[in-house]
Design a protein around this motif. Structure first.
Motif, PDB file in Angstrom:
ATOM      1  N   MET A 172       0.832  -1.206   0.000  1.00 37.44           N
ATOM      2  CA  MET A 172       0.000   0.000   0.000  1.00 37.44           C
ATOM      3  C   MET A 172       0.864   1.251   0.000  1.00 37.44           C
ATOM      4  O   MET A 172       0.554   2.249  -0.671  1.00 37.44           O
ATOM      5  N   MET A 173       1.998   1.203   0.716  1.00 37.26           N
ATOM      6  CA  MET A 173       2.837   2.395   0.866  1.00 37.26           C
ATOM      7  C   MET A 173       3.757   2.652  -0.314  1.00 37.26           C
ATOM      8  O   MET A 173       4.157   3.806  -0.545  1.00 37.26           O
ATOM      9  N   VAL A 174       4.127   1.621  -1.055  1.00 40.71           N
ATOM     10  CA  VAL A 174       5.046   1.826  -2.185  1.00 40.71           C
ATOM     11  C   VAL A 174       4.361   1.690  -3.538  1.00 40.71           C
ATOM     12  O   VAL A 174       4.961   2.018  -4.573  1.00 40.71           O
ATOM     13  N   LYS A 175       3.114   1.248  -3.552  1.00 41.98           N
ATOM     14  CA  LYS A 175       2.402   1.075  -4.820  1.00 41.98           C
ATOM     15  C   LYS A 175       1.059   1.802  -4.818  1.00 41.98           C
ATOM     16  O   LYS A 175       0.853   2.763  -5.565  1.00 41.98           O
ATOM     17  N   THR A 176       0.132   1.347  -3.994  1.00 38.32           N
ATOM     18  CA  THR A 176      -1.244   1.835  -4.054  1.00 38.32           C
ATOM     19  C   THR A 176      -1.349   3.332  -3.797  1.00 38.32           C
ATOM     20  O   THR A 176      -1.944   4.074  -4.599  1.00 38.32           O
ATOM     21  N   ASN A 177      -0.802   3.795  -2.695  1.00 36.05           N
ATOM     22  CA  ASN A 177      -0.962   5.204  -2.324  1.00 36.05           C
ATOM     23  C   ASN A 177      -0.205   6.154  -3.257  1.00 36.05           C
ATOM     24  O   ASN A 177      -0.773   7.170  -3.691  1.00 36.05           O
ATOM     25  N   PRO A 178       1.059   5.870  -3.602  1.00 32.10           N
ATOM     26  CA  PRO A 178       1.726   6.743  -4.577  1.00 32.10           C
ATOM     27  C   PRO A 178       1.028   6.759  -5.934  1.00 32.10           C
ATOM     28  O   PRO A 178       0.955   7.809  -6.584  1.00 32.10           O
ATOM     29  N   ALA A 179       0.502   5.620  -6.368  1.00 29.31           N
ATOM     30  CA  ALA A 179      -0.220   5.579  -7.640  1.00 29.31           C
ATOM     31  C   ALA A 179      -1.455   6.463  -7.586  1.00 29.31           C
ATOM     32  O   ALA A 179      -1.785   7.162  -8.559  1.00 29.31           O
TER      33      ALA A 179
END
Length: 294
Positions: A281-288
């Motif tokens: 979530m912190m390195v993929k979902t939220n930045p995306a």
């Protein structure tokens, strides 16, 4: 005592699966008049592509990186490279002209604005220097020029990062941003500022306002006061991974490269107790979500 998980509990495949498709929203690139950097924007993009990352955001304290990011995009096929503007004396002529500069760069593809960083008055005081930019009036209200910046951010869907502002400035800025309907807010490394940490209560309040709390790998290193990774994990558990992001904040000559740092950071957070789902979530979902890559 740090809650360290023995490395034997992890497998390389776990780290690699999370690293593939990851997004680093805080990459310092060369050239830089203040220190030697490992990579320019093109080199950072090529390294990210080689590692299988999805996107990076380039940053400088001294110039907007929009043009360099676009040039880097021509060197890669599978990585998105985004430029940014850091408000400062050399980048935007200070706060008064920041909105105009930012709008021009937003029209050219800039996706992120950092409020004053090394030129912030709060940062300068903490580093034993004088002068600097404050976004509040003497009676504590947000300056009109800061509101103008938020209006540009709203119009172009930019991510608004606090930079190196004080807590009081950050709260006032984000409160106005929320009132204006801006949802892409990032609290830049609040546990890592050597000139003054934000307290847990302050961080909770900003997260409750809808901001994402950024944790950076660079400040786990000795050159930037060796933050305990357990403190990051505690904060992730306290506010939720859904309100957190992980970035490298790397590229000085003595550092790992930003892509290497992101891989190390993923492994470190797993070792200190984060789940694979939280890290994803912190390195993929939220930045995306912040960069409109969903």
């Amino acid at each position: 005592m740090s809650r360290y998980r023995p490395a034997g509990n992890l497998k390389m495949e776990q780290i690699e699966a999370l690293y593939q498709g990851s997004i680093d929203m805080h990459v310092h690139t060369a050239p830089d008049p203040s220190c030697a950097r490992r990579m320019d924007a093109v080199e950072a993009a090529l390294a990210a592509e080689q590692g299988g990352m999805r996107a990076i955001v380039t940053k400088s304290f001294f110039y907007p990186t929009t043009v360099a990011a676009q040039a880097a995009m021509h060197a890669v096929e599978s990585v998105q490279v985004f430029g940014s503007v850091t408000i400062g004396y050399g980048t935007t002529g200070g706060l008064d002209y920041a909105a105009e500069t930012l709008e021009n760069h937003a029209k050219m593809g800039c996706k992120v604005v950092w409020l004053p960083a090394s030129d912030a008055a709060y940062c300068r005081r903490g580093m034993g220097q004088t002068g600097g930019i404050c976004i509040l009036t003497e009676d504590g209200r947000l300056k009109r020029a800061a509101v103008d910046v938020l209006e540009v951010a709203r119009s172009y869907g930019l991510v608004v990062c606090k930079g190196h502002l004080s807590y009081e400035e950050t709260e006032a800025l984000f409160a106005e941003a929320v009132r204006m309907g801006i949802t892409k807010l990032v609290v830049t490394h609040p546990l890592a500022d050597t000139w003054g940490y934000f307290t847990a209560k302050q961080i909770h309040k900003l997260a409750d306002m809808g901001a994402y709390i950024e944790h950076v790998f660079g400040c786990l290193m000795p050159r930037l006061n060796s933050v305990d990774p357990a403190d990051y994990v505690d904060m992730v558990r306290a506010i939720g991974a859904e309100r957190s992001i992980m970035s490298s904040d790397l590229a000085q000559c003595m550092d790992p490269t930003p892509p290497e740092g992101m891989r190390f950071f993923i492994g470190t957070m797993l070792q200190f107790g984060c789940t694979e789902e939280e890290v994803a979530m912190m390195v993929k979902t939220n930045p995306a979500r912040l960069l409109d890559l969903e």
